[in-house]
Design an enzyme around this catalytic site. Structure first.
Site, PDB file in Angstrom:
ATOM      1  N   CYS A 115     -30.253  10.137  30.510  1.00  0.00           N
ATOM      2  CA  CYS A 115     -30.700  11.410  31.138  1.00  0.00           C
ATOM      3  C   CYS A 115     -32.219  11.538  31.836  1.00  0.00           C
ATOM      4  O   CYS A 115     -32.425  12.181  32.435  1.00  0.00           O
ATOM      5  CB  CYS A 115     -30.518  12.591  30.101  1.00  0.00           C
ATOM      6  SG  CYS A 115     -28.829  12.685  29.584  1.00  0.00           S
ATOM      7  N   HIS A 256     -34.373  18.984  32.259  1.00  0.00           N
ATOM      8  CA  HIS A 256     -32.883  18.358  32.339  1.00  0.00           C
ATOM      9  C   HIS A 256     -31.858  19.392  31.755  1.00  0.00           C
ATOM     10  O   HIS A 256     -32.161  19.975  30.920  1.00  0.00           O
ATOM     11  CB  HIS A 256     -32.882  17.187  31.357  1.00  0.00           C
ATOM     12  CG  HIS A 256     -31.570  16.326  31.150  1.00  0.00           C
ATOM     13  ND1 HIS A 256     -30.534  16.282  31.798  1.00  0.00           N
ATOM     14  CD2 HIS A 256     -30.817  16.278  29.827  1.00  0.00           C
ATOM     15  CE1 HIS A 256     -29.490  15.781  31.468  1.00  0.00           C
ATOM     16  NE2 HIS A 256     -29.489  15.843  30.282  1.00  0.00           N
ATOM     17  N   ASN A 286     -23.800  18.865  32.260  1.00  0.00           N
ATOM     18  CA  ASN A 286     -24.961  17.860  32.131  1.00  0.00           C
ATOM     19  C   ASN A 286     -24.507  16.668  33.168  1.00  0.00           C
ATOM     20  O   ASN A 286     -23.524  15.839  32.738  1.00  0.00           O
ATOM     21  CB  ASN A 286     -25.061  17.409  30.513  1.00  0.00           C
ATOM     22  CG  ASN A 286     -25.937  16.245  30.507  1.00  0.00           C
ATOM     23  OD1 ASN A 286     -26.468  15.646  31.483  1.00  0.00           O
ATOM     24  ND2 ASN A 286     -26.269  15.794  29.267  1.00  0.00           N
TER      25      ASN A 286
END
Length: 329
Positions: A115, A256, A286
């Site tokens: 990520c 994020h 996500n």
């Protein structure tokens, strides 16, 4: 204030057309829209259709970013794609992007930092343009996590989505606007808390001795949450301190998009009002390395970024990795 480096000329994003809602997931696993929304903030996510690939998303996002930047593919010097879900182990997604664009002058490689991948890639681009400001570099975060999701595991299948975001960068036009600093961290001692083992050389495909679950994302959610909130706060404060600014100076925080509770924790710790934090997790879930560049492109499109704004981007992901980039828009 430090001398600026990589300046973002243009951004772009690409998302699959198929929308998978929480109501859809209620028909697939033992879960509910209320449970998912309260614990994650996610209402829906995008997933690829059959035959739709990571590289296709990356190419589409790249074309939009190049158009907005006013840069032709043949002007590119380097292509970096952050991803943990490439089409193939060889060739890389970056090579497929180069071929599709006709960017024959550009070097190309993939980067794996989960990520945090886009911020890791942007930090590399920053170093290249600080050395030669005339360089044009295409930085992409692109993921097809739906192919690595166990749709029978209700603790993880509600979290992830597919998509791509891209940015074209070059040297700062005036030494003030652009990346001010980058901050990269990792802790390999915690790797076992968030894994995707299957199809690596140690866990080859179609090996009957390997548990089926190891071919998909596995996560110890509570421990990952604890580490994420600590690390993202620490690296955000590190970036601010390194540049001698306070949280109140930040025009927009782009975190994020992993969990709304993590985002809210970070917002509260920095003392920022809601309007100064960009959130789109409810639409996309996500998307790992694609998360921040998708959000960056949406923020630009929505008029939430103005020249001179201080923008702080912060990420956390498997490995563990975490990172922050502070830039003046």
């Amino acid at each position: 204030m430090k001398q600026a480096g990589a300046f973002i000329l243009g951004t772009g994003r690409a998302l699959p057309s198929r929308v998978l809602t929480n109501r859809d997931l209620e028909q697939m696993v033992d879960t509910s829209d209320e449970w998912i929304t309260q614990r994650t903030g996610i209402k829906e996510r995008r997933v690829v259709a059959e035959g739709e690939s990571n590289s296709q998303l990356a190419i589409a996002a790249a074309r939009k970013a190049l158009e907005r930047a006013g840069v032709a593919p043949e002007e590119l010097d380097l292509i970096i794609v952050a991803t943990l879900t490439p089409d193939y182990l060889m060739p890389s997604v970056a090579i497929l992007v180069q071929q599709a664009l006709g960017a024959w002058k550009a070097g190309a490689f993939d980067l794996s930092a989960t990520c945090s991948g886009f911020l890791y890639a942007l930090s590399i681009a920053d170093k290249f343009v600080r050395e030669v400001p005339e360089r044009r570099i295409l930085v992409i975060g692109s993921e097809v996590l739906s192919h690595k999701t166990n749709w029978e595991d209700r603790t993880t299948c509600v979290l992830f989505g597919d998509g791509a975001g891209a940015a074209v960068v070059t040297g700062s036009p005036d030494g003030r606007r652009g990346v001010l600093s980058t901050h990269l961290h990792a802790d390999g001692s915690l790797w076992h808390l968030l894994t995707l083992k299957g199809c690596g050389s140690l866990y080859p495909p179609c090996d009957s001795r390997i548990p089926r679950e190891d071919y998909f994302i596995r996560m110890q959610g509570r421990e990952v949450f604890k580490q994420a909130v600590r690390a993202m706060e620490a690296v955000a404060l590190e970036a601010l301190e390194a540049n001698g600014i306070s949280p109140s100076d930040i025009s927009l925080l782009i975190p994020h998009q992993a969990n709304i509770r993590i985002i809210e924790y970070l917002r509260e710790r920095l003392g920022l009002p809601e309007e100064r934090v960009f959130v789109n997790i409810h639409r996309y879930g996500n998307t790992s390395a694609a998360s921040i560049p998708i959000a960056l492109d949406e923020a630009q499109e929505e008029g939430r970024l103005s020249p001179g704004d201080l923008v702080l981007m912060v990420s956390f992901g498997g490995g563990f990795t975490w990172a922050a980039v502070l830039l003046r828009w």
